[in-house]
Write an enzyme that holds these catalytic residues in place. Sequence first.
Site, short mmCIF file in Angstrom:
data_model
loop_
_atom_site.label_atom_id
_atom_site.label_comp_id
_atom_site.label_asym_id
_atom_site.label_seq_id
_atom_site.Cartn_x
_atom_site.Cartn_y
_atom_site.Cartn_z
N SER A 135 0.84 -1.19 0.00
CA SER A 135 0.00 0.00 0.00
C SER A 135 0.88 1.24 0.00
O SER A 135 1.98 1.24 0.56
CB SER A 135 -0.89 0.01 1.25
OG SER A 135 -1.45 1.29 1.46
N ARG B 251 -23.41 -13.46 -46.14
CA ARG B 251 -22.27 -12.62 -45.73
C ARG B 251 -22.84 -11.44 -44.97
O ARG B 251 -23.72 -10.73 -45.47
CB ARG B 251 -21.46 -12.15 -46.96
CG ARG B 251 -20.81 -13.27 -47.77
CD ARG B 251 -19.64 -13.92 -47.05
NE ARG B 251 -18.55 -12.98 -46.85
CZ ARG B 251 -17.65 -12.67 -47.79
NH1 ARG B 251 -17.75 -13.19 -49.00
NH2 ARG B 251 -16.67 -11.83 -47.53
#
Length: 452
Positions: A278, A317
């Site tokens: 930390s 497609r």
Amino acid sequence: MSDSVIFRNIFSTPAISSIWSDTHRTSYYLLFEASLASVQADIGIIPRQAADAILAFCHVANIDFDELRIQTEKIGYPVLGVVKQIVQNVNSLQPGLGEWAHWGATTQDVTDTATILQLRDTLNLISEALNAITSDLRRLCQTHKATIMVARSNLQQAVPMTFGFKMARLLATFERHKQRLAEIKFRLLVLEFGGAAGTLATIKDGRGLECQAALAQKLGLSVPDIAWHTERDRIAEVGGFFALLTGTCSKFATDVKLMMQTEVGEVSEPFYPHRGSSSTMPQKRNPISSVYITAMGATVRQLSAALYEAMVEDHERGTGPWEIEWIVLPQICTLTHASLLNTSELIAGLEVHSDAMKRNLEITRGSVVSEAVMMGLAPKLGRQFAHDLVYELCMRSVQENIPLLTLLCGDDKAQESGLSKEEFEGLCDPANYTGLSVEMVDRVLASTHLGQ
């Protein structure tokens, strides 16, 4: 994230980033075009001289990537830009010779096949990571198959089990993932080559299927039973598999985070100086690997949902859903591999604190074995009566801070069971109530050994 100098080795890996790079993808475009020309020359569709010239050019070092970027931005797809460079180069050797490139193919044939080859490379990395994970899990299972700890239900202490039992469940899950991987490869590693609408209409004289089969063989892929330009189940399935895989990693990482809580302290992530530190609390040792694993897993699950959306293609497609895959599939693959490597390192270096596990079994002053006591009383008193009695004694144990064993020995109703003090002591010993934890660990180890 894979382009970030700071984060690229956290949310990605060098190996997986290479697979999904522009260079690697383009090299597979070129491999498709070179292989197509080669097999078409072999069966007399295009001239051998054209095939040789196409093969000679199809090396990624020959591609002008600045020009390819310009062409892609203009056209919308990179494949035509690659084909144009092949044609231009080969035509410079002999006018018209380059026109034989890309014969009978369409953009999606090249793109899909390249994607499948990238996924094949990805799955090879995934397989290596899974093997490392299961190997280390086997070691943990063997070492800790009798290490007693508390099982938890709804985040509350439930009953005793062993840490090996917990790890064996994880091992069994990863072994199922290895089975899924083998099954998926069979369906996934399939060539795409059908031309405009998938019918191979441009390959004349009935040689289309012959050409398709030869191309698949040359690329080491299976022959498709039919075109799959807008049938995207293969891609969605592998995305779903990656979601399952990272979900398992995240489940394990979540347990590690909870077991690393200061008040629990049963395991710790591998330690080296300043890992998980930390910026303001010097004492902190955060479960940073587990944090990354759960974050990546959540992201993969969200992104994989987009692949199911990409299945909704129009006609033969599509107009847009296909491009979803381009956006999310590289991210899914890079995050999955990074998650697996983080998980592998976490398992390999996991610190197991058996003393804390034992200490945590004692904090309820016997309530953790209340089920064992209930079942010990049940044959004489009846199960429901025993349940209610033990419930009342457990409540008293908490309120009065008295061990359950002491209350049992002093309770008239409990004494009606005819059990001796020694028998009550046996029922209140967590070590006597791990069930078949050890046997089940051995069963998983035996079954996974046979499966290797």
